[in-house]
Each structure stands twice: as structure tokens, then as C-alpha cells.
Design an enzyme around this catalytic site. Structure first.
Site, PDB file in Angstrom:
ATOM      1  N   CYS A 195     -37.790 -61.500  17.012  1.00  0.00           N
ATOM      2  CA  CYS A 195     -38.059 -60.152  17.539  1.00  0.00           C
ATOM      3  C   CYS A 195     -39.477 -59.734  17.160  1.00  0.00           C
ATOM      4  O   CYS A 195     -40.422 -60.487  17.393  1.00  0.00           O
ATOM      5  CB  CYS A 195     -36.991 -59.182  17.035  1.00  0.00           C
ATOM      6  SG  CYS A 195     -37.061 -57.564  17.798  1.00  0.00           S
ATOM      7  N   HIS A 233     -29.640 -60.232  22.587  1.00  0.00           N
ATOM      8  CA  HIS A 233     -30.654 -60.254  21.530  1.00  0.00           C
ATOM      9  C   HIS A 233     -30.062 -60.715  20.192  1.00  0.00           C
ATOM     10  O   HIS A 233     -30.603 -61.591  19.531  1.00  0.00           O
ATOM     11  CB  HIS A 233     -31.237 -58.845  21.391  1.00  0.00           C
ATOM     12  CG  HIS A 233     -32.429 -58.762  20.504  1.00  0.00           C
ATOM     13  ND1 HIS A 233     -33.664 -59.214  20.894  1.00  0.00           N
ATOM     14  CD2 HIS A 233     -32.579 -58.284  19.251  1.00  0.00           C
ATOM     15  CE1 HIS A 233     -34.530 -58.999  19.914  1.00  0.00           C
ATOM     16  NE2 HIS A 233     -33.891 -58.436  18.900  1.00  0.00           N
ATOM     17  N   ASP A 253     -30.908 -60.137  26.949  1.00  0.00           N
ATOM     18  CA  ASP A 253     -31.557 -59.304  25.929  1.00  0.00           C
ATOM     19  C   ASP A 253     -31.926 -57.937  26.516  1.00  0.00           C
ATOM     20  O   ASP A 253     -32.559 -57.864  27.563  1.00  0.00           O
ATOM     21  CB  ASP A 253     -32.821 -60.016  25.437  1.00  0.00           C
ATOM     22  CG  ASP A 253     -33.282 -59.534  24.074  1.00  0.00           C
ATOM     23  OD1 ASP A 253     -33.050 -58.356  23.775  1.00  0.00           O
ATOM     24  OD2 ASP A 253     -33.859 -60.343  23.323  1.00  0.00           O
TER      25      ASP A 253
END
Lengths: 145, 374
Positions: free
Chosen positions: B162, B344, B315
Site C-alpha cells: 500500500c 486490498h 481493490d
């Protein structure tokens, strides 16, 4: 491993209540279908609101006002506490942080000492090669007592 | 043997007292997340308790400020090249060591990697003035040095997740020495394609300066409110699934562990947040090579190491469109994009992770890592 002879554990009132709630909202049941439609409607409405320019403008303006009010209030409170010679909130917070970090540092120091001892042992050995990179800070001392 | 009536009464009363105490505690801190309010009911009804955080054995190798460098040693090390995981500054690293048998870190250690992870900790006042330069040239660089030193290796695989992926890319652009491979997992690169988050952080209505000036570090309720607004109804209704499966201990354990992680946000270091929002979300300088860190431009074209660009197809946080441009922005000859049909978090904690995602990533890293000398 399963035990077919063992009876299932008795469920409490709370567990049965939660299961009933889950059952009533399951998409396969009649009540669940209504619930799912309501959920989808609410989701669409929420998405519409959070993407609307008016909402973004109003919420942005309210947030800015709130943050500015907080900046003024913080200044006044800290100033007053300093005048009274009292520890300010930020000073107490800093102290708490330092204590927490001290604990972590002691733990890391143990590991680092083990590494230093390991390096010293290897230096004592006959092998001349040392392929490891040598980090700049906290290089282990070469002196031995 | 069944309990006697007084015993059952006593147990009932004790249970009610514990439940009331837990709910009262949650009400006192008043978090946005429903987890602290609902957890006591689920625990009492299911008899399941919260699993421990990061159960894979590890040691603290280094610490500075709130940051800790953790080492997860391989039971039988097969690769000389270690892996250093750079996690995001939002939420905590332990999603990567989610539950025993369902942990990316545990999987990698079993594959014979010496794994290190940066735990950014809980930023306090000392981190308010932390800059991107301190973060990359100070903390991550030191973590890289300690990883190389402890693992006795010359280079490593940097594994960013991320926002940690964005930081890993920026780090490799500025300090390429020692980085052999880079895995960018669900990494935002083109911030103009960030959907709701790009819209919400637009300079027209989001005054990041007044937020950081007011709080120092960005407080958790502000960060939580963003995620809450992204899916306000599902935040609550997903608890109905655990009600349906209250007598499935495995499901309840996984659910509680996931919700616990989601309800454990940390403040975001103020100055880092200010530059992140302005340079990335508001002006999209990062993919253009115009973001400056410590007076130097972060130019992704300087990256030449092998890169694996991992994209989660479902995601909703780092949208696939944000990560897709990465191969065209770097100079690496060996740059591959792999897509997985997960969300995600699913990349790190779903059941598909252990069967489909991690073996594939691990094989990619393994093919590019130095083996252990006999």
C-alpha cells in the site's frame, strides 16, 4: 476430529438471539430480502451524498472552521498552563511516549548486543574475510578487554 | 456433568458484569469503529477469544522513536537474500502476520526467507515533525542497513505494501544501493486515479494545512472517518454474517482478528501526511518524477532493480488503475505485473492468499534471490 457421540454445546440466549438476527437479515429469507434492498438503497444514497459537490464544500468548510478553532483553543490552554507553571498536556504525552519507547529500546539493545558478541567471536576466529557490509552508525567496537 | 444451579447463576452474573464492563469501556473511548462495542457480545455468544497479535516468533532488531524493526527468522533458511517489508503508515503491520496458517510472513519464513518488517509503532509528538526525508533517508535506510547486517547479506528484497509500496519506490529511487528486488503490493503510483480518496482530498475542499496545524499528527478518528464514509452501511452490516455463523469458531476467530486490525488505526505523522496529500493526492507529482524529498527529486526512472507489481483486482483503496502505470515509469528490464482476484486486504489475509497469491509472489522472489551457501 469430530465426536459424533458428544452433544452440541448448549447455546446461550445471546447466541440464539444473534443467530435469529442473522437469519432474519439473510438475503434468502423474506425479511432479509427487504433488509438487503434497504441496505443497497442506503449505500447508493450515501455514495451520492459523499460525492456531491455541495456536501464536499460544506463538510470541507466545517472541518476547516473546526481545525482553526482547535488551533486557537490549544494555544490558549497551553498558555494558561504555562502561566500556572503546570505540566501541559503535550508534556505529559511526551513523557508517556518516552517510557513506551524506553521499553522497546531495551528489547532491541539485547538483540544488538547479541550481534556484537557474534561479530567479536567471528573476529577472534582465524578467517580473515568479512563479507558483511558495515553500517555507518553504531559500528561495534573492535577493542576487547 | 452439568453445573449446579448456584454455579450457573454465578456464571451468568459474572458474564453480564464482564459484558457491561467491556461495553462501558468502549463507550468511554467512543471510537467510530463498531468493533469495541460489538466484540464483547460476539465473544460471549461464541466463546471465542481474540487471537494473539503477530503469532509468528520474532525479535526486535532495532528501534528508533516509535519505529521498530522486527525479525522473523526462517526455521530453515534457504535464501541468503532477506526480505524487508515496508508497511503503510495507516494501520498496523500485523495484517501481514494475520493468523497462524494464514500469514504472509509465516509463509515466507517457511519458504526459507529471513523476513524483516518495519513496525512504525504509534507516532507521538516526536513524529509530528518527521519528514519524508527522515522517513526514507533516516528510518528506512537504517532498517535496510540493519537487515543486511543481521542477515549477513549484501542486498535484499524490499517489499512494500500500500503506501509502504510508494515509500519503497521512493526509497529505491533515492537510495538504490542494496536493493536487489522490489515487490510493490497494492501500491498507489498514479494518484489522479484514486477515486473517492482523490476526490475527498482535493485542494478545493480539503485544507490539509489546518488539519496538521491543529493536531500535529493526524488523529485516528479523522483517518477512520474517511474509511467509514467509503462504506458506511457495510461497516455495520458485515457483522450480521458473524451472527449467522456464531457457532463456527474458525470463522468467528478470523472475523474478530480482521475487525480488531481494522479498529487499530494509528495517528499519521503530521508533516509526512501534509506532503503526501499535497504532492501525491492533490498535485500527483509522484508519477511525474516531480516530488521532492530532502531537496532531491524522486525519479522512478532511476529504479533498475527487478520489480514485481502486485495488483488486487477488487481493490477499493489502491485502485488497480493507480498501480498499473508502474512498469512504464521505471527503467527496470525485469518488471512484471501480476493480478489476483482479491481485495486490498485479501492480498495479505484471505484464504486465497495462502493458495494463490503468496506462493506466486514467493516463487518470483525466490527466482531472483541468492541461495544460501552450502
Amino acid at each position: 476430529m469430530s465426536h459424533p457421540e458428544r452433544p452440541p454445546p448448549s447455546q446461550g440466549l445471546l447466541a440464539r438471539g444473534l443467530k435469529l438476527l442473522g437469519h432474519l437479515t439473510h438475503p434468502d429469507t423474506r425479511t432479509g430480502k427487504v433488509f438487503t434492498r434497504a441496505e443497497q438503497g442506503l449505500t447508493r444514497a450515501a455514495a451520492k451524498v459523499t460525492e456531491s459537490p455541495s456536501y464536499l464544500r460544506v463538510s470541507g468548510s466545517l472541518m476547516r472552521q473546526g481545525f482553526n478553532a482547535r488551533i486557537r483553543r490549544n494555544g490558549l490552554v497551553e498558555g494558561a498552563l504555562r502561566t500556572l507553571r503546570l505540566p501541559t498536556t503535550s508534556e505529559v504525552e511526551t513523557l508517556r511516549d518516552q517510557l513506551r519507547r524506553m521499553n522497546d529500546q531495551v528489547e532491541a539493545l539485547g538483540t544488538q548486543l547479541e550481534l556484537v558478541v557474534d561479530l567479536l567471536h567471528r573476529q577472534e576466529g582465524a578467517e580473515p574475510e568479512s563479507p558483511e557490509p558495515t553500517p555507518k552508525e553504531r559500528a561495534p567496537s573492535k577493542r576487547r578487554r | 456433568m452439568t453445573a449446579s444451579t448456584p454455579e450457573r447463576h454465578r456464571s451468568f452474573v459474572t458474564g453480564q458484569v464482564e459484558l457491561t464492563r467491556a461495553v462501558a469501556h468502549a463507550l468511554k473511548s467512543r471510537p467510530f469503529n463498531p468493533y469495541p462495542y460489538l466484540k464483547p457480545f460476539i465473544e460471549k455468544a461464541s466463546g471465542v477469544r481474540e487471537p494473539p497479535i503477530s503469532a509468528t516468533p520474532h525479535t526486535v532488531v532495532y528501534t528508533r522513536g516509535s519505529m521498530r524493526l522486527l525479525r522473523y527468522a526462517a526455521p530453515r533458511r534457504r535464501h541468503r537474500t532477506p526480505i524487508l517489508i515496508v508497511y503503510s503508515l495507516i494501520n498496523r503491520w500485523y495484517i501481514l502476520d494475520f493468523l497462524p496458517g494464514r500469514s504472509l510472513i509465516e509463509h515466507l519464513t517457511r519458504e526459507g526467507y529471513d523476513v524483516y518488517a518495519i513496525d512504525w509503532g504509534v507516532p507521538g509528538q516526536d513524529e509530528e515533525r518527521l519528514t519524508w526525508d527522515d522517513l526514507l533517508g533516516g528510518l528506512i535506510q537504517t532498517a535496510v542497513r540493519w537487515t543486511l547486517r543481521v542477515s549477513k547479506s549484501r542486498d535484499l528484497t524490499l517489499y512494500g505494501y500500500c503506501m509502504g509500496g510508494t515509500m519503497a519506490l521512493a526509497y529505491t529511487s533515492l537510495y538504490p544501493q542494496g536493493v536487489r528486488n522490489l515487490v510493490a503490493q497494492a501500491t498507489p503510483v498514479d494518484f489522479s486515479k484514486g477515486g473517492l480518496y482523490t476526490l475527498w482530498t482535493s485542494a478545493n475542499h480539503f485544507d490539509v494545512d489546518s488539519l496538521v496545524d491543529a493536531y500535529g499528527n493526524v488523529p485516528t478518528p479523522v483517518l477512520e472517518s474517511g474509511f467509514l464514509m467509503a462504506a458506511p452501511v457495510q461497516r455495520l452490516t458485515r457483522w450480521l454474517e458473524v451472527c449467522r455463523r456464531i457457532d463456527d469458531p474458525e470463522f468467528v476467530t478470523t472475523f474478530l482478528a480482521m475487525e480488531r486490525w481494522g479498529a487499530d488505526p494509528v495517528p499519521f505523522p503530521g508533516e509526512v501526511y501534509r506532503q503526501y496529500i499535497k504532492d501525491c493526492y492533490q498535485q500527483n507529482l509522484f508519477p511525474q518524477g516531480l516530488m521532492e524529498v530532502g531537496g532531491e527529486r524522486v525519479d522512478l526512472r532511476r529504479i533498475q532493480c527487478a520489480i514485481l507489481n502486485v495488483i488486487a483486482e477488487h481493490d477499493t483503496i489502491a485502485l488497480p488503475a493507480m498501480s498499473e502505470p508502474l512498469p512504464s515509469l521505471v527503467s527496470s528490464q525485469d518488471c512484471e505485473t501480476r493480478r489476483y482476484p482479491v481485495g486490498h486486504i485479501g492480498l495479505s489475509a484471505s484464504s486465497k492468499g495462502a493458495t494463490k497469491v503468496w506462493p506466486s509472489i514467493s516463487a518470483w522472489i525466490g527466482a531472483r534471490s541468492k541461495p544460501m551457501e552450502p
